[in-house]
Design a protein around this motif. Structure first.
Motif, mmCIF file in Angstrom:
data_model
loop_
_atom_site.group_PDB
_atom_site.id
_atom_site.type_symbol
_atom_site.label_atom_id
_atom_site.label_comp_id
_atom_site.label_asym_id
_atom_site.label_seq_id
_atom_site.Cartn_x
_atom_site.Cartn_y
_atom_site.Cartn_z
ATOM 1 N N ALA A 55 0.832 -1.202 0.000
ATOM 2 C CA ALA A 55 0.000 0.000 0.000
ATOM 3 C C ALA A 55 0.865 1.250 0.000
ATOM 4 O O ALA A 55 1.879 1.326 0.689
ATOM 5 N N VAL A 56 0.450 2.241 -0.773
ATOM 6 C CA VAL A 56 1.193 3.500 -0.808
ATOM 7 C C VAL A 56 0.782 4.400 0.354
ATOM 8 O O VAL A 56 1.523 5.301 0.746
ATOM 9 N N LEU A 57 -0.406 4.150 0.907
ATOM 10 C CA LEU A 57 -0.855 4.848 2.111
ATOM 11 C C LEU A 57 -0.881 3.827 3.239
ATOM 12 O O LEU A 57 -1.825 3.044 3.356
ATOM 13 N N PRO A 58 0.167 3.785 4.053
ATOM 14 C CA PRO A 58 0.256 2.763 5.101
ATOM 15 C C PRO A 58 -0.987 2.744 5.982
ATOM 16 O O PRO A 58 -1.434 3.807 6.445
ATOM 17 N N PRO A 59 -1.583 1.583 6.210
ATOM 18 C CA PRO A 59 -2.816 1.494 7.002
ATOM 19 C C PRO A 59 -2.765 2.220 8.349
ATOM 20 O O PRO A 59 -3.760 2.860 8.714
ATOM 21 N N PRO A 60 -1.648 2.157 9.114
ATOM 22 C CA PRO A 60 -1.656 2.856 10.400
ATOM 23 C C PRO A 60 -1.833 4.372 10.288
ATOM 24 O O PRO A 60 -2.233 5.031 11.252
ATOM 25 N N LEU A 61 -1.543 4.940 9.104
ATOM 26 C CA LEU A 61 -1.600 6.391 8.935
ATOM 27 C C LEU A 61 -2.928 6.869 8.358
ATOM 28 O O LEU A 61 -3.181 8.081 8.311
ATOM 29 N N ARG A 62 -3.762 5.959 7.893
ATOM 30 C CA ARG A 62 -4.943 6.371 7.141
ATOM 31 C C ARG A 62 -5.885 7.262 7.939
ATOM 32 O O ARG A 62 -6.387 8.266 7.433
ATOM 33 N N GLY A 63 -6.126 6.898 9.183
ATOM 34 C CA GLY A 63 -7.052 7.685 9.992
ATOM 35 C C GLY A 63 -6.567 9.103 10.223
ATOM 36 O O GLY A 63 -7.283 10.083 9.972
ATOM 37 N N TRP A 64 -5.328 9.228 10.693
ATOM 38 C CA TRP A 64 -4.772 10.544 10.997
ATOM 39 C C TRP A 64 -4.618 11.391 9.749
ATOM 40 O O TRP A 64 -4.976 12.573 9.734
ATOM 41 N N LEU A 65 -4.084 10.812 8.681
ATOM 42 C CA LEU A 65 -3.881 11.591 7.459
ATOM 43 C C LEU A 65 -5.210 11.947 6.799
ATOM 44 O O LEU A 65 -5.322 13.001 6.152
ATOM 45 N N VAL B 140 -4.838 16.877 -0.975
ATOM 46 C CA VAL B 140 -4.918 16.096 -2.214
ATOM 47 C C VAL B 140 -4.144 14.783 -2.143
ATOM 48 O O VAL B 140 -4.644 13.734 -2.566
ATOM 49 N N VAL B 141 -2.929 14.807 -1.625
ATOM 50 C CA VAL B 141 -2.063 13.634 -1.712
ATOM 51 C C VAL B 141 -2.582 12.431 -0.920
ATOM 52 O O VAL B 141 -2.609 11.314 -1.456
ATOM 53 N N PRO B 142 -2.989 12.579 0.342
ATOM 54 C CA PRO B 142 -3.526 11.401 1.045
ATOM 55 C C PRO B 142 -4.748 10.817 0.339
ATOM 56 O O PRO B 142 -4.902 9.585 0.275
ATOM 57 N N ALA B 143 -5.623 11.684 -0.189
ATOM 58 C CA ALA B 143 -6.799 11.198 -0.904
ATOM 59 C C ALA B 143 -6.392 10.451 -2.172
ATOM 60 O O ALA B 143 -6.970 9.404 -2.506
ATOM 61 N N THR B 144 -5.395 10.966 -2.866
ATOM 62 C CA THR B 144 -4.908 10.305 -4.073
ATOM 63 C C THR B 144 -4.279 8.959 -3.743
ATOM 64 O O THR B 144 -4.501 7.962 -4.447
ATOM 65 N N ALA B 145 -3.491 8.927 -2.668
ATOM 66 C CA ALA B 145 -2.859 7.671 -2.246
ATOM 67 C C ALA B 145 -3.908 6.631 -1.883
ATOM 68 O O ALA B 145 -3.793 5.449 -2.254
ATOM 69 N N TRP B 146 -4.935 7.054 -1.162
ATOM 70 C CA TRP B 146 -6.022 6.129 -0.794
ATOM 71 C C TRP B 146 -6.703 5.580 -2.037
ATOM 72 O O TRP B 146 -6.997 4.384 -2.131
ATOM 73 N N LEU B 147 -6.954 6.443 -3.019
ATOM 74 C CA LEU B 147 -7.622 6.015 -4.243
ATOM 75 C C LEU B 147 -6.757 5.039 -5.036
ATOM 76 O O LEU B 147 -7.261 4.042 -5.576
ATOM 77 N N GLY C 245 8.412 0.516 7.850
ATOM 78 C CA GLY C 245 7.430 -0.140 8.714
ATOM 79 C C GLY C 245 7.094 0.673 9.948
ATOM 80 O O GLY C 245 6.849 0.108 11.019
ATOM 81 N N LEU C 246 7.036 1.985 9.811
ATOM 82 C CA LEU C 246 6.767 2.853 10.953
ATOM 83 C C LEU C 246 5.302 2.767 11.374
ATOM 84 O O LEU C 246 4.414 2.578 10.551
ATOM 85 N N GLY C 247 5.069 2.940 12.659
ATOM 86 C CA GLY C 247 3.719 2.937 13.184
ATOM 87 C C GLY C 247 3.035 4.279 12.993
ATOM 88 O O GLY C 247 3.564 5.183 12.347
ATOM 89 N N ARG C 248 1.852 4.404 13.593
ATOM 90 C CA ARG C 248 1.038 5.594 13.375
ATOM 91 C C ARG C 248 1.729 6.886 13.825
ATOM 92 O O ARG C 248 1.809 7.845 13.071
ATOM 93 N N THR C 249 2.264 6.881 15.043
ATOM 94 C CA THR C 249 2.856 8.116 15.571
ATOM 95 C C THR C 249 4.130 8.489 14.834
ATOM 96 O O THR C 249 4.290 9.625 14.364
ATOM 97 N N ALA C 250 5.040 7.528 14.706
ATOM 98 C CA ALA C 250 6.309 7.813 14.031
ATOM 99 C C ALA C 250 6.092 8.121 12.553
ATOM 100 O O ALA C 250 6.698 9.044 11.998
ATOM 101 N N GLY C 251 5.213 7.358 11.919
ATOM 102 C CA GLY C 251 4.955 7.561 10.498
ATOM 103 C C GLY C 251 4.309 8.902 10.218
ATOM 104 O O GLY C 251 4.715 9.628 9.302
ATOM 105 N N THR C 252 3.289 9.237 11.004
ATOM 106 C CA THR C 252 2.622 10.527 10.812
ATOM 107 C C THR C 252 3.580 11.680 11.075
ATOM 108 O O THR C 252 3.576 12.682 10.346
#
Length: 219
Positions: free
Chosen positions: A9-19, A199-206, A153-160
């Motif tokens: 995934a280009v948008l790591p699952p742990p970051l999806r909510g915050w981003l 724009v970018v997080p939405a594009t990555a999710w799509l 492989g960063l988690g939510r806090t470190a990745g965000t």
């Protein structure tokens, strides 16, 4: 089953909510600033605080500003995109390569659509809000940071934190150059930065949704 996917995934699952939340807030800021400065041709209050300390930079700062600005011009931007896409493909990250192209393209395209709608001008009537240069630099930085987050492989806090810090650094650098050269007001740069964040997080999710759907069809 995830291990058999064609690409991570280009948008790591742990970051999806915050981003996702950040993207929504950023979009609201873009709209709010657009409404606030619609039709204006003078700096606002916040611009008046920042602009005098940055605008009209002399050497060697002007040379640095010009070099930074070049990276947002068509030739410089194209070179950066090609180099980054090449790196993604060498790392076997096709989704990231798509995000680099689509994310930067959509971010800049959004600023081009918004400029005539907002109608804010600077220097001889040039449309200024939001800054396309700042949107491009931020979008490219976001794509690279998302790739790094997934690879590490960063988690939510470190990745965000990594994603936001990288986007902030890119946005400040390009935004400073635009203000220093007198091409934009500081709030134009803020609008460009927030445009990329929206724009970018939405594009990555799509991209992930489309790629995963195709993978499911091939199973």
């Amino acid at each position: 089953m995830a291990a058999h996917r064609s690409a991570p995934a280009v948008l790591p699952p742990p970051l999806r909510g915050w981003l996702g939340l950040i993207a929504v807030l950023a979009a609201l800021v873009v709209v709010a600033l657009g409404v606030l400065y619609a039709g204006h041709s003078e700096p606002g209050t916040v611009d008046g605080w920042i602009q005098p300390t940055v605008d009209g930079a002399g050497p060697p700062w002007r040379s640095l500003a010009l070099a930074t600005d070049f990276l947002g011009e068509p030739v410089g931007a194209a070179a950066l995109v090609v180099a980054t896409v090449t790196g993604c493909l060498l790392l076997r990250q096709p989704r990231a390569a798509v995000l680099v192209v689509a994310g930067t393209g959509l971010a800049v395209g959004t600023t081009k659509l918004l400029k005539p709608l907002v109608g804010r001008t600077i220097h001889d009537g040039h449309l200024s809000y939001p800054s396309g240069h700042t949107a491009f630099a931020t979008a490219l930085a976001l794509a690279v940071a998302l790739l790094a987050t997934g690879r590490l492989g960063l988690g939510r806090t470190a990745g965000t934190s990594l994603v936001l810090a990288t986007a902030l650094a890119a946005g400040i650098a390009m935004g400073w150059a635009q203000v220093a050269l007198g091409a934009h007001y500081p709030t134009d740069a803020l609008g460009g930065w927030c445009t990329a964040l929206a724009v970018v997080p939405a594009t990555a999710w799509l991209i992930d949704r489309v790629a995963d759907a195709r993978w499911q069809q091939r199973r």
